[in-house]
Enzyme design. Sequence first.
Site, PDB file in Angstrom:
ATOM      1  N   ASP A 212       0.819  -1.221   0.000  1.00  0.00           N
ATOM      2  CA  ASP A 212       0.000   0.000   0.000  1.00  0.00           C
ATOM      3  C   ASP A 212       0.851   1.269   0.000  1.00  0.00           C
ATOM      4  O   ASP A 212       0.331   2.370   0.195  1.00  0.00           O
ATOM      5  CB  ASP A 212      -0.911   0.018   1.236  1.00  0.00           C
ATOM      6  CG  ASP A 212      -1.990  -1.044   1.171  1.00  0.00           C
ATOM      7  OD1 ASP A 212      -2.833  -0.967   0.255  1.00  0.00           O
ATOM      8  OD2 ASP A 212      -1.987  -1.969   2.013  1.00  0.00           O
TER       9      ASP A 212
ATOM     10  N   GLU B 229      -0.344   9.607   1.139  1.00  0.00           N
ATOM     11  CA  GLU B 229      -1.168  10.575   1.883  1.00  0.00           C
ATOM     12  C   GLU B 229      -1.416  10.125   3.317  1.00  0.00           C
ATOM     13  O   GLU B 229      -1.487  10.961   4.228  1.00  0.00           O
ATOM     14  CB  GLU B 229      -2.526  10.739   1.188  1.00  0.00           C
ATOM     15  CG  GLU B 229      -3.509  11.538   2.011  1.00  0.00           C
ATOM     16  CD  GLU B 229      -4.850  11.710   1.339  1.00  0.00           C
ATOM     17  OE1 GLU B 229      -5.168  12.842   0.966  1.00  0.00           O
ATOM     18  OE2 GLU B 229      -5.584  10.715   1.182  1.00  0.00           O
ATOM     19  N   ASP B 230      -1.551   8.819   3.515  1.00  0.00           N
ATOM     20  CA  ASP B 230      -1.907   8.321   4.842  1.00  0.00           C
ATOM     21  C   ASP B 230      -0.784   8.478   5.858  1.00  0.00           C
ATOM     22  O   ASP B 230      -1.018   8.348   7.060  1.00  0.00           O
ATOM     23  CB  ASP B 230      -2.336   6.846   4.744  1.00  0.00           C
ATOM     24  CG  ASP B 230      -3.633   6.719   3.969  1.00  0.00           C
ATOM     25  OD1 ASP B 230      -4.527   7.545   4.202  1.00  0.00           O
ATOM     26  OD2 ASP B 230      -3.736   5.819   3.113  1.00  0.00           O
TER      27      ASP B 230
ATOM     28  N   ARG C  67       0.768  -1.173   7.617  1.00  0.00           N
ATOM     29  CA  ARG C  67       1.232   0.020   6.909  1.00  0.00           C
ATOM     30  C   ARG C  67       2.170   0.886   7.761  1.00  0.00           C
ATOM     31  O   ARG C  67       2.665   1.908   7.289  1.00  0.00           O
ATOM     32  CB  ARG C  67       0.022   0.834   6.427  1.00  0.00           C
ATOM     33  CG  ARG C  67      -0.885   0.056   5.470  1.00  0.00           C
ATOM     34  CD  ARG C  67      -1.785   0.964   4.681  1.00  0.00           C
ATOM     35  NE  ARG C  67      -1.020   1.982   3.998  1.00  0.00           N
ATOM     36  CZ  ARG C  67      -1.543   3.067   3.443  1.00  0.00           C
ATOM     37  NH1 ARG C  67      -2.837   3.259   3.492  1.00  0.00           N
ATOM     38  NH2 ARG C  67      -0.774   3.962   2.851  1.00  0.00           N
TER      39      ARG C  67
ATOM     40  N   ARG D 123      -9.729   3.656  10.974  1.00  0.00           N
ATOM     41  CA  ARG D 123      -8.280   3.871  10.920  1.00  0.00           C
ATOM     42  C   ARG D 123      -7.812   4.993  11.859  1.00  0.00           C
ATOM     43  O   ARG D 123      -6.649   5.018  12.239  1.00  0.00           O
ATOM     44  CB  ARG D 123      -7.857   4.224   9.487  1.00  0.00           C
ATOM     45  CG  ARG D 123      -8.163   3.148   8.444  1.00  0.00           C
ATOM     46  CD  ARG D 123      -7.230   1.960   8.593  1.00  0.00           C
ATOM     47  NE  ARG D 123      -7.531   0.924   7.625  1.00  0.00           N
ATOM     48  CZ  ARG D 123      -6.995   0.850   6.407  1.00  0.00           C
ATOM     49  NH1 ARG D 123      -6.138   1.771   6.010  1.00  0.00           N
ATOM     50  NH2 ARG D 123      -7.306  -0.143   5.602  1.00  0.00           N
TER      51      ARG D 123
ATOM     52  N   HIS E  42     -12.280   6.232   4.630  1.00  0.00           N
ATOM     53  CA  HIS E  42     -11.712   7.510   5.084  1.00  0.00           C
ATOM     54  C   HIS E  42     -12.681   8.672   4.819  1.00  0.00           C
ATOM     55  O   HIS E  42     -13.518   8.589   3.911  1.00  0.00           O
ATOM     56  CB  HIS E  42     -10.434   7.823   4.289  1.00  0.00           C
ATOM     57  CG  HIS E  42      -9.255   6.976   4.615  1.00  0.00           C
ATOM     58  ND1 HIS E  42      -8.461   6.420   3.650  1.00  0.00           N
ATOM     59  CD2 HIS E  42      -8.708   6.615   5.797  1.00  0.00           C
ATOM     60  CE1 HIS E  42      -7.471   5.739   4.226  1.00  0.00           C
ATOM     61  NE2 HIS E  42      -7.611   5.831   5.524  1.00  0.00           N
TER      62      HIS E  42
ATOM     63  N   CYS F 171      -4.995  10.208  -2.283  1.00  0.00           N
ATOM     64  CA  CYS F 171      -4.206   9.227  -1.517  1.00  0.00           C
ATOM     65  C   CYS F 171      -2.779   9.097  -2.028  1.00  0.00           C
ATOM     66  O   CYS F 171      -1.890   8.670  -1.293  1.00  0.00           O
ATOM     67  CB  CYS F 171      -4.809   7.831  -1.633  1.00  0.00           C
ATOM     68  SG  CYS F 171      -6.580   7.771  -1.577  1.00  0.00           S
TER      69      CYS F 171
HETATM   70  C1  CIR Z   1      -5.571   0.864   2.597  1.00  0.00           C
HETATM   71  O1  CIR Z   1      -6.532   0.113   2.825  1.00  0.00           O
HETATM   72  O2  CIR Z   1      -4.936   1.414   3.491  1.00  0.00           O
HETATM   73  C2  CIR Z   1      -5.170   1.085   1.161  1.00  0.00           C
HETATM   74  N1  CIR Z   1      -5.427  -0.101   0.406  1.00  0.00           N
HETATM   75  C3  CIR Z   1      -5.916   2.239   0.568  1.00  0.00           C
HETATM   76  C4  CIR Z   1      -5.545   3.539   1.185  1.00  0.00           C
HETATM   77  C5  CIR Z   1      -6.206   4.694   0.513  1.00  0.00           C
HETATM   78  N2  CIR Z   1      -5.705   5.899   1.049  1.00  0.00           N
HETATM   79  C6  CIR Z   1      -6.390   7.005   1.128  1.00  0.00           C
HETATM   80  O3  CIR Z   1      -7.576   7.028   0.815  1.00  0.00           O
HETATM   81  N3  CIR Z   1      -5.794   8.065   1.640  1.00  0.00           N
END
Ligand code: CIR
Length: 256
Positions: free
Chosen positions: A59, A64-65, A84, A132, A164, A251
């Site tokens: 991932d 962004e996360d 992650r 999350r 999110h 993201c």
């Molecule tokens: C996740 O589940 O963490 C990733 N597959 C997708 C993250 C998407 N990120 C975002 O919307 N900021």
Amino acid sequence: MIAFTRPIPSSFAQATTAIAPDPPIDVARAGAQHAAYVRALAGLGVQVIQLEADDRFPDGCFVEDCAVIGGGVGLITRPGAATRRGEVDSVAEALAAHGKLTALHRMEAPATLDGGDCLRVGRTLYVGLSQRTNAAGVARAIEVFAPHGIRVAPVPLAQLGVLHLKCVCSALGDDRVLLAEGTIPRETFAGLDVVMIPNDEAYAANCLAHGGSALVSSGFAATHETLDRAGVRVVPLETSEIRKADGALTCLSILV
Ligand code: CIR
């Protein structure tokens, strides 16, 4: 404006997903979609800094996360998905190396927060309380950003069943947001200009706006028309493979 991005890893087919995609993720196509995204960002006049791809983290392209930026400082997150958490160190290094931020803060357990839950519009940072992002994560965001004049507004998402906050909305500048109907209440953004799109196009509510243009997922005609009428120039991008991994356009970058 600088965008930090990270290429699609070769392990992308193993990305975390709520429902296993069928057909599965086409990793080569995802790579091409990401490359087009980077080109489109550059086309908006954004300077792109690419981190090294890292196949250990399927991932990892969803940078962004890993960090939230505001008031000239950054907060390195502790992502809600345990798989992650190793992504953040290289993001912290890249942000520190660039030296644009006056400080880079960290977050400790039990706090969790994903950047996808953080929507900054002007001096307000809306933070979704999701699977999350927890209350301790929001408290840490307040601690970091309030001294820099950024108000943190928590937004409960439990009823909505989305990953999110930015699955249903995104910023269109410092006083405008794009929001999917029938998701979070419009009043969440009291005082802002709220541009609504139909619920069946909610995926396209996640757009990346800069300087009067916006990167928007292709195939969402009503959203494109709405943005057009709102005076935003639409740059459509294919996102089929990114979407299969529960990701969208914001993201894929950290904007500084
Ligand atoms: C996740 O589940 O963490 C990733 N597959 C997708 C993250 C998407 N990120 C975002 O919307 N900021």
